[in-house]
Design a protein around this motif. Structure first.
Motif, PDB file in Angstrom:
ATOM      1  N   LEU A 196       0.820  -1.212   0.000  1.00 44.19           N
ATOM      2  CA  LEU A 196       0.000   0.000   0.000  1.00 44.19           C
ATOM      3  C   LEU A 196       0.856   1.265   0.000  1.00 44.19           C
ATOM      4  CD1 LEU A 196      -2.661  -1.034   2.708  1.00 44.19           C
ATOM      5  CD2 LEU A 196      -2.886  -1.173   0.210  1.00 44.19           C
ATOM      6  N   GLY A 197       2.183   1.095  -0.019  1.00 45.37           N
ATOM      7  CA  GLY A 197       3.091   2.236   0.008  1.00 45.37           C
ATOM      8  C   GLY A 197       3.473   2.690   1.412  1.00 45.37           C
ATOM      9  N   ILE A 198       3.028   1.960   2.412  1.00 41.40           N
ATOM     10  CA  ILE A 198       3.301   2.339   3.801  1.00 41.40           C
ATOM     11  C   ILE A 198       4.790   2.232   4.114  1.00 41.40           C
ATOM     12  CG2 ILE A 198       2.930   1.656   6.210  1.00 41.40           C
ATOM     13  CD1 ILE A 198       0.033   0.851   5.283  1.00 41.40           C
ATOM     14  N   GLY A 199       5.412   1.139   3.726  1.00 41.40           N
ATOM     15  CA  GLY A 199       6.840   0.961   3.985  1.00 41.40           C
ATOM     16  C   GLY A 199       7.682   2.026   3.312  1.00 41.40           C
ATOM     17  N   ARG A 200       7.374   2.303   2.072  1.00 36.75           N
ATOM     18  CA  ARG A 200       8.102   3.343   1.329  1.00 36.75           C
ATOM     19  C   ARG A 200       7.926   4.701   2.011  1.00 36.75           C
ATOM     20  NH1 ARG A 200      10.214   3.881  -3.687  1.00 36.75           N
ATOM     21  NH2 ARG A 200       9.492   1.807  -4.260  1.00 36.75           N
ATOM     22  N   ALA A 201       6.711   5.013   2.419  1.00 36.43           N
ATOM     23  CA  ALA A 201       6.454   6.295   3.086  1.00 36.43           C
ATOM     24  C   ALA A 201       7.213   6.386   4.412  1.00 36.43           C
ATOM     25  CB  ALA A 201       4.956   6.481   3.311  1.00 36.43           C
ATOM     26  N   LEU A 202       7.236   5.301   5.166  1.00 37.68           N
ATOM     27  CA  LEU A 202       7.974   5.292   6.431  1.00 37.68           C
ATOM     28  C   LEU A 202       9.467   5.509   6.202  1.00 37.68           C
ATOM     29  CD1 LEU A 202       6.209   2.387   8.357  1.00 37.68           C
ATOM     30  CD2 LEU A 202       6.417   4.755   9.148  1.00 37.68           C
ATOM     31  N   MET A 203      10.023   4.815   5.220  1.00 34.38           N
ATOM     32  CA  MET A 203      11.453   4.962   4.944  1.00 34.38           C
ATOM     33  C   MET A 203      11.773   6.371   4.470  1.00 34.38           C
ATOM     34  SD  MET A 203      13.038   2.196   5.772  1.00 34.38           S
ATOM     35  CE  MET A 203      14.604   2.301   4.899  1.00 34.38           C
ATOM     36  N   ARG A 204      10.980   6.922   3.582  1.00 41.52           N
ATOM     37  CA  ARG A 204      11.228   8.279   3.095  1.00 41.52           C
ATOM     38  C   ARG A 204      11.094   9.296   4.235  1.00 41.52           C
ATOM     39  NH1 ARG A 204      14.184   6.330  -0.519  1.00 41.52           N
ATOM     40  NH2 ARG A 204      13.270   5.812  -2.500  1.00 41.52           N
ATOM     41  N   PHE A 205      10.136   9.065   5.123  1.00 43.98           N
ATOM     42  CA  PHE A 205       9.976   9.945   6.272  1.00 43.98           C
ATOM     43  C   PHE A 205      11.226   9.900   7.148  1.00 43.98           C
ATOM     44  CE2 PHE A 205       8.653  10.641  10.703  1.00 43.98           C
ATOM     45  CZ  PHE A 205       8.205  11.953  10.601  1.00 43.98           C
ATOM     46  N   MET A 206      11.749   8.710   7.410  1.00 39.26           N
ATOM     47  CA  MET A 206      12.952   8.581   8.247  1.00 39.26           C
ATOM     48  C   MET A 206      14.173   9.201   7.564  1.00 39.26           C
ATOM     49  SD  MET A 206      12.420   7.653  11.167  1.00 39.26           S
ATOM     50  CE  MET A 206      11.089   6.981  12.103  1.00 39.26           C
ATOM     51  N   GLU A 207      14.229   9.131   6.253  1.00 39.16           N
ATOM     52  CA  GLU A 207      15.321   9.791   5.530  1.00 39.16           C
ATOM     53  C   GLU A 207      15.252  11.307   5.730  1.00 39.16           C
ATOM     54  OE1 GLU A 207      14.834   8.236   1.565  1.00 39.16           O
ATOM     55  OE2 GLU A 207      15.232   6.197   2.273  1.00 39.16           O
ATOM     56  N   THR A 208      14.056  11.869   5.643  1.00 37.17           N
ATOM     57  CA  THR A 208      13.867  13.302   5.843  1.00 37.17           C
ATOM     58  C   THR A 208      14.195  13.695   7.282  1.00 37.17           C
ATOM     59  OG1 THR A 208      12.179  13.393   4.123  1.00 37.17           O
ATOM     60  CG2 THR A 208      12.178  15.186   5.729  1.00 37.17           C
ATOM     61  N   VAL A 209      13.711  12.922   8.241  1.00 37.13           N
ATOM     62  CA  VAL A 209      13.995  13.175   9.656  1.00 37.13           C
ATOM     63  C   VAL A 209      15.503  13.132   9.899  1.00 37.13           C
ATOM     64  CG1 VAL A 209      13.816  12.134  11.961  1.00 37.13           C
ATOM     65  CG2 VAL A 209      11.772  12.398  10.546  1.00 37.13           C
ATOM     66  N   SER A 210      16.170  12.163   9.295  1.00 39.69           N
ATOM     67  CA  SER A 210      17.620  12.034   9.468  1.00 39.69           C
ATOM     68  C   SER A 210      18.355  13.236   8.906  1.00 39.69           C
ATOM     69  CB  SER A 210      18.109  10.742   8.811  1.00 39.69           C
ATOM     70  OG  SER A 210      17.532   9.616   9.452  1.00 39.69           O
ATOM     71  N   LEU A 211      17.970  13.673   7.727  1.00 44.43           N
ATOM     72  CA  LEU A 211      18.586  14.875   7.148  1.00 44.43           C
ATOM     73  C   LEU A 211      18.373  16.091   8.047  1.00 44.43           C
ATOM     74  CD1 LEU A 211      17.896  14.690   3.306  1.00 44.43           C
ATOM     75  CD2 LEU A 211      20.124  14.971   4.419  1.00 44.43           C
ATOM     76  N   ASP A 212      17.177  16.211   8.602  1.00 44.88           N
ATOM     77  CA  ASP A 212      16.876  17.322   9.508  1.00 44.88           C
ATOM     78  C   ASP A 212      17.758  17.285  10.757  1.00 44.88           C
ATOM     79  OD1 ASP A 212      14.938  18.219   7.756  1.00 44.88           O
ATOM     80  OD2 ASP A 212      13.253  17.442   8.931  1.00 44.88           O
ATOM     81  N   CYS A 213      18.270  16.099  11.098  1.00 43.94           N
ATOM     82  CA  CYS A 213      19.162  15.924  12.254  1.00 43.94           C
ATOM     83  C   CYS A 213      20.626  15.901  11.830  1.00 43.94           C
ATOM     84  CB  CYS A 213      18.796  14.639  12.996  1.00 43.94           C
ATOM     85  SG  CYS A 213      17.179  14.698  13.777  1.00 43.94           S
ATOM     86  N   SER A 214      20.912  16.397  10.623  1.00 45.30           N
ATOM     87  CA  SER A 214      22.272  16.494  10.069  1.00 45.30           C
ATOM     88  C   SER A 214      22.932  15.143   9.805  1.00 45.30           C
ATOM     89  CB  SER A 214      23.173  17.344  10.979  1.00 45.30           C
ATOM     90  OG  SER A 214      22.640  18.645  11.091  1.00 45.30           O
ATOM     91  N   ILE A 215      22.123  14.109   9.599  1.00 45.38           N
ATOM     92  CA  ILE A 215      22.630  12.781   9.233  1.00 45.38           C
ATOM     93  C   ILE A 215      22.706  12.736   7.706  1.00 45.38           C
ATOM     94  CG2 ILE A 215      22.128  10.302   9.270  1.00 45.38           C
ATOM     95  CD1 ILE A 215      22.959  11.503  12.005  1.00 45.38           C
ATOM     96  N   LYS A 216      23.852  12.304   7.199  1.00 45.07           N
ATOM     97  CA  LYS A 216      24.062  12.293   5.744  1.00 45.07           C
ATOM     98  C   LYS A 216      24.017  10.891   5.126  1.00 45.07           C
ATOM     99  CE  LYS A 216      26.861  16.474   5.998  1.00 45.07           C
ATOM    100  NZ  LYS A 216      26.589  16.798   7.372  1.00 45.07           N
TER     101      LYS A 216
END
Length: 118
Positions: free
Chosen positions: A56-76
């Motif tokens: 249903l796209g839930i896994g993809r959305a979760l992973m993309r969200f965590m990527e964005t959260v990580s970038l916001d925390c200066s994780i590269k």
């Protein structure tokens, strides 16, 4: 539990996200910023979508969200481990852009993958 401790402490050393459908938790994804695998990296340490809610796209959305959260925390860079027998997960993560890292995958029971967020 790891994330429960972080929440109680008000820590910024990790994040957890969940997806609910009709008040039912159907997916979770967590990232820690305390990994020792790579300097200044985050590590996905929990990723799960209930079988009846997959595709249903839930896994993809979760992973993309965590990527964005990580970038916001200066994780590269994000890393994650996959059991060698789990070919489906390995292929799925490849489809998201994660690549096998032979240097990190020294243990026979884990294949590590990484993704550059920049």
């Amino acid at each position: 539990m790891y994330f429960e401790r972080l929440i109680k402490e008000g820590s910024t050393k990790g994040k957890m996200a969940g997806v609910f459908i009709n008040a039912e938790l159907v997916g979770i994804c967590g990232v820690t910023f305390e990994t020792t695998l790579l300097p200044d990296a985050g590590e996905i340490i929990q990723m799960y979508v209930k079988p009846t809610s997959q595709h249903l796209g839930i896994g993809r959305a979760l992973m993309r969200f965590m990527e964005t959260v990580s970038l916001d925390c200066s994780i590269k860079t994000l890393v994650l481990g996959v059991e060698p027998s789990n070919k489906t997960a390995f292929g799925w993560y490849q489809g998201l852009g994660y690549r096998f890292d032979q240097v990190l995958s020294k243990e026979a029971n884990v294949q590590y993958m990484k993704l550059s967020l920049l």
